[in-house]
Scaffold this active site. Structure first.
Site, PDB file in Angstrom:
ATOM      1  N   ASP A  11       5.107 -29.255  24.892  1.00 50.67           N
ATOM      2  CA  ASP A  11       3.933 -29.120  24.031  1.00 50.67           C
ATOM      3  C   ASP A  11       4.231 -29.830  22.727  1.00 50.67           C
ATOM      4  OD1 ASP A  11       2.174 -27.459  25.630  1.00 50.67           O
ATOM      5  OD2 ASP A  11       3.738 -25.941  25.430  1.00 50.67           O
ATOM      6  N   ASP A 130      -8.430 -25.951  33.202  1.00 50.90           N
ATOM      7  CA  ASP A 130      -8.104 -24.612  32.706  1.00 50.90           C
ATOM      8  C   ASP A 130      -9.189 -23.663  33.198  1.00 50.90           C
ATOM      9  OD1 ASP A 130      -6.039 -25.814  31.285  1.00 50.90           O
ATOM     10  OD2 ASP A 130      -7.235 -26.018  29.458  1.00 50.90           O
TER      11      ASP A 130
END
Lengths: 253, 199
Positions: A11, A130
């Site tokens: 990330d 998602d």
């Protein structure tokens, strides 16, 4: 025989990895290049680089970082986050990404999937999704899981596949970061609908969770995030444990 | 060693050039026929589809110079689609260069593309120097496979719901269905062996 893919996810925010990681020999643990190379040396099968707040200001430094990583990394690299259109994809692939992961931009204009797949091939086109269980169905969310995209998971997967997606990276918003296990029910549902490889994301917290999903068959790739960031374990350790239990993984020497 | 990479598409050549440089090669990328010059090895990389790559060959006017290189017996390494290009034709109508007899049909498997690390198995036709890579894993990403007419050219195979050729050795042509440049230490070692023994 094909081995299970263990895929650490970086990330990255403004060029730095943002979640804590513990690699004793890394002097700068926020440097995504050093971290990616350390994962690769530890037996990672691929790397996913996810820019969580890519803005226009980030584009050039990100390209430079990816080019520097590419010159040293000897496993596949997927880059995602902040991709708005074909020009962004071109920049990333020209600087060394083997595949790109597109999410919100594909939901906003699904033709982007076709444009990327036609130009760079389906193998370079990962569609990230998602999803969350809501009111009796799996709903798709965009913008980092914040906005209901007005899509049901199965409908969106089928459309993305037809438009040329070569792989799916499916994150369970319900399970993400909780380390309680992958969302097996959701992944099983997705597996019945599309014929592309699926990378499972969200929920891995223990080697048992990896084993549980591998028991399903279906050739899931296993995305690893907080499990590694917290330093609870490492790619190499997870692979040795899976191997000892009889799962097919590429065990580092 | 002077090694040329034939530009056959739009994918990045970063990992391939970096690997070759680590192995001590002097690397040239040929963008079109004008760049073609003598080389010890010529590498055919490639991702995408056979028809798109054949278009690239035409647009970049590679047809004639590549034919000459092949006739002169310059050692060549084909990676994935770069190897598939050497065969006669693909399942969906794309034509190859026809240097090797055979076709390029779609893999028959439930989940495609075949993506991930899979291992190689030697066949009785494999040269001895490939035996150390028996059961070694490499990174694959493809939906099509080669179907050579000459069974003796299949040096190694890989199993994905059935066996397909993963290493082709035909005099001076070395074809790999996987991506050695994305296959870590094993990939680099294999390339080194090929450049060393395959001449």
């Amino acid at each position: 025989m094909l081995t299970a893919r263990l895929i650490p996810c970086l990330d990255v925010k403004h060029g730095r990895t943002v979640k804590g990681v513990t690699f004793d020999h890394l002097t700068d643990q926020g440097d995504p290049i050093a971290l990616a190379l350390a994962y690769a040396a530890d037996g990672a099968d691929e790397i996913v680089w996810l820019d969580i707040t890519a803005t226009l200001d980030d584009v050039r430094p990100r390209h430079e970082q990816i080019a520097r990583l590419r010159s040293q990394l000897r496993i596949p690299l997927t880059v995602g986050g902040g991709i708005r259109g074909v020009a962004d994809v071109e920049g990333l692939i020209d600087h060394g990404a083997d595949k790109v992961s597109i999410n919100s931009a594909a939901l906003a204009d699904p033709r982007l999937i076709e444009q990327v797949a036609i130009r760079w091939g389906s193998q370079a086109t990962i569609v990230a999704v998602d999803a969350q269980w809501q009111a009796g169905e799996y709903r798709v969310f965009s913008h980092g899981g914040r906005r209901d995209a007005g899509r049901e998971l199965g409908d969106w997967l089928r459309e993305a596949e037809a438009r040329g997606a070569g792989e799916f990276l499916i994150t369970s918003i319900d399970q993400d970061g909780r380390q309680q296990g992958y969302d097996v029910t959701m992944l099983r549902y997705a597996r019945t609908l599309v014929k592309r490889p699926i990378i499972a994301s969200g929920g891995a917290g223990h080697v048992n969770h990896l084993a549980r999903l591998l028991d399903e068959g279906g050739q899931y790739g296993l995305l690893l995030a907080s499990l590694l960031h917290g330093g609870q374990t490492s790619v190499g350790e997870l692979k040795r444990q899976l191997h000892a239990r009889g799962y097919r993984v590429r065990v580092p020497n | 060693m002077r090694t040329a990479i034939v530009r056959l598409g739009v994918g990045n050549l970063g990992s391939l050039t970096a690997t070759l440089k680590r192995l001590g090669h002097q690397v040239d990328v040929w963008e079109s026929d004008r760049d073609v010059k003598p080389a010890d090895w010529v590498i055919f990389p490639g991702v995408g589809s056979l028809s798109s790559v054949q278009q690239q060959v035409a647009q970049r006017r590679f047809g004639r110079p590549l034919q000459t290189i092949h006739q002169d017996g310059v050692p060549a390494l084909g990676i994935c689609l770069g190897m598939q290009l050497w065969f006669e034709k693909g399942e969906e109508g794309g034509r190859g260069l026809g240097w090797l007899g055979g076709t390029v049909p779609r893999l028959s498997a439930g989940i495609l593309p075949h993506v991930g690390w899979n291992d190689l198995e030697v066949t009785p036709h494999a040269p001895d120097w490939l035996s150390s890579f028996h059961k070694e894993s490499f990174y694959f990403v493809h939906s099509y496979r080669v179907m050579p007419e000459d069974a003796a050219s299949v040096a190694m195979t890989t199993d994905y719901e059935g066996h397909f050729p993963s290493v082709i050795v035909a005099p001076h042509l070395y074809g790999l269905q996987f991506h050695p440049e994305l296959s870590g230490d094993a990939g680099e070692a294999l390339l080194d062996h090929i450049f060393c023994h395959g001449r």
